[in-house]
Design a protein around this motif. Structure first.
Motif, PDB file in Angstrom:
ATOM      1  N   GLY A  70       0.815  -1.199   0.000  1.00 15.01           N
ATOM      2  CA  GLY A  70       0.000   0.000   0.000  1.00 15.01           C
ATOM      3  C   GLY A  70       0.851   1.252   0.000  1.00 15.01           C
ATOM      4  O   GLY A  70       2.060   1.200  -0.155  1.00 15.01           O
ATOM      5  N   ASN A  71       0.187   2.374   0.198  1.00 12.35           N
ATOM      6  CA  ASN A  71       0.924   3.638   0.215  1.00 12.35           C
ATOM      7  C   ASN A  71       1.475   3.900   1.620  1.00 12.35           C
ATOM      8  O   ASN A  71       0.990   3.348   2.604  1.00 12.35           O
ATOM      9  CB  ASN A  71       0.056   4.795  -0.292  1.00 12.35           C
ATOM     10  N   PRO A  72       2.500   4.734   1.728  1.00  7.87           N
ATOM     11  CA  PRO A  72       3.153   4.965   3.021  1.00  7.87           C
ATOM     12  C   PRO A  72       2.223   5.477   4.113  1.00  7.87           C
ATOM     13  O   PRO A  72       2.321   5.043   5.255  1.00  7.87           O
ATOM     14  CB  PRO A  72       4.230   6.004   2.692  1.00  7.87           C
ATOM     15  N   VAL A  73       1.328   6.378   3.786  1.00 10.39           N
ATOM     16  CA  VAL A  73       0.455   6.960   4.816  1.00 10.39           C
ATOM     17  C   VAL A  73      -0.395   5.882   5.473  1.00 10.39           C
ATOM     18  O   VAL A  73      -0.512   5.825   6.704  1.00 10.39           O
ATOM     19  CB  VAL A  73      -0.435   8.073   4.203  1.00 10.39           C
ATOM     20  N   ILE A  77      -0.393   4.458   9.482  1.00 14.30           N
ATOM     21  CA  ILE A  77      -1.600   4.320  10.305  1.00 14.30           C
ATOM     22  C   ILE A  77      -1.695   2.899  10.856  1.00 14.30           C
ATOM     23  O   ILE A  77      -1.970   2.692  12.046  1.00 14.30           O
ATOM     24  CB  ILE A  77      -2.856   4.694   9.490  1.00 14.30           C
ATOM     25  N   LEU A  78      -1.458   1.897   9.994  1.00 15.40           N
ATOM     26  CA  LEU A  78      -1.453   0.510  10.466  1.00 15.40           C
ATOM     27  C   LEU A  78      -0.340   0.284  11.488  1.00 15.40           C
ATOM     28  O   LEU A  78      -0.535  -0.411  12.492  1.00 15.40           O
ATOM     29  CB  LEU A  78      -1.281  -0.446   9.287  1.00 15.40           C
ATOM     30  N   ALA A  91       9.005  -5.682  14.129  1.00 14.53           N
ATOM     31  CA  ALA A  91       7.958  -6.217  13.253  1.00 14.53           C
ATOM     32  C   ALA A  91       7.245  -5.094  12.516  1.00 14.53           C
ATOM     33  O   ALA A  91       6.970  -5.200  11.314  1.00 14.53           O
ATOM     34  CB  ALA A  91       6.961  -7.029  14.071  1.00 14.53           C
ATOM     35  N   ILE A  92       6.962  -4.008  13.213  1.00 11.29           N
ATOM     36  CA  ILE A  92       6.269  -2.874  12.603  1.00 11.29           C
ATOM     37  C   ILE A  92       7.133  -2.234  11.522  1.00 11.29           C
ATOM     38  O   ILE A  92       6.657  -1.928  10.426  1.00 11.29           O
ATOM     39  CB  ILE A  92       5.884  -1.834  13.676  1.00 11.29           C
ATOM     40  N   VAL A  97       8.351  -1.005   5.866  1.00 10.17           N
ATOM     41  CA  VAL A  97       9.332  -0.926   4.777  1.00 10.17           C
ATOM     42  C   VAL A  97       8.932  -1.848   3.631  1.00 10.17           C
ATOM     43  O   VAL A  97       8.967  -1.453   2.460  1.00 10.17           O
ATOM     44  CB  VAL A  97      10.756  -1.246   5.286  1.00 10.17           C
ATOM     45  N   SER A  98       8.524  -3.071   3.936  1.00  9.07           N
ATOM     46  CA  SER A  98       8.109  -3.976   2.858  1.00  9.07           C
ATOM     47  C   SER A  98       6.772  -3.550   2.265  1.00  9.07           C
ATOM     48  O   SER A  98       6.514  -3.783   1.074  1.00  9.07           O
ATOM     49  CB  SER A  98       8.041  -5.417   3.358  1.00  9.07           C
ATOM     50  N   TRP A  99       5.922  -2.922   3.055  1.00  6.10           N
ATOM     51  CA  TRP A  99       4.621  -2.420   2.594  1.00  6.10           C
ATOM     52  C   TRP A  99       4.797  -1.479   1.403  1.00  6.10           C
ATOM     53  O   TRP A  99       4.027  -1.518   0.454  1.00  6.10           O
ATOM     54  CB  TRP A  99       3.949  -1.709   3.769  1.00  6.10           C
ATOM     55  N   VAL A 100       5.829  -0.636   1.470  1.00  4.06           N
ATOM     56  CA  VAL A 100       6.017   0.354   0.399  1.00  4.06           C
ATOM     57  C   VAL A 100       7.072  -0.047  -0.635  1.00  4.06           C
ATOM     58  O   VAL A 100       7.133   0.567  -1.701  1.00  4.06           O
ATOM     59  CB  VAL A 100       6.365   1.756   0.970  1.00  4.06           C
TER      60      VAL A 100
END
Length: 144
Positions: A70-73, A77-78, A91-92, A97-100
């Motif tokens: 997803g996008n960084p913003v 939030i997650l 973990a967060i 980092v992998s999310w974006v």
């Protein structure tokens, strides 16, 4: 100064339009798939997934971020929600980092545009680096 070649400009614009119009259905499908996956996984599942083992939690965070994408913003939030649920910062961080940077869902589209080999190695490298960056981030924060 050279003159602007309008015939070349017209050709370039036409190729750009055709390229973007070919990619549009792929991009829309990718966004819909990510949205469905994100909604299907309830927030309570994350507390069960992350058990406190920093090594496995970093890998799980990177895998989860790679799949959901997803996008960084939205990732921030997650991440805040994970922090409030007492999930480890490693973990967060690996999740965000992998999310974006990693995108398993958009890998087919990326392969079409950039080539299969490049897309594969870029995603593998980004996945591994998300884990390394998570440990380095927490290490630096603990030193400050």
């Amino acid at each position: 100064m050279s003159k602007l070649n309008y015939s070349k400009l017209k050709t370039v614009n036409k190729k750009t339009y055709l390229g973007l119009s070919d990619m549009l259905p792929i991009i829309i499908g990718m966004i819909l798939l990510v949205s469905i996956i994100t909604i299907m996984i309830p927030a309570s599942y994350y507390n069960v997934l992350f058990d406190g083992n920093i090594i496995f939690d970093s890998i799980k965070g990177a895998v989860l971020g790679s799949i959901l994408t997803g996008n960084p913003v939205t990732g921030y939030i997650l991440g805040n929600g994970f922090l409030e649920a007492n999930i480890s910062l490693i973990a967060i961080t690996s999740f965000i980092v992998s999310w974006v940077t990693v995108g398993l869902v958009q890998l087919p589209a990326e392969s079409l545009v950039l080539g299969k080999v490049f897309a594969f190695y870029r995603n593998i490298t980004a996945f591994m680096m998300s884990i390394v960056v998570s440990f380095l981030t927490v290490l630096i924060l603990n030193l400050i």
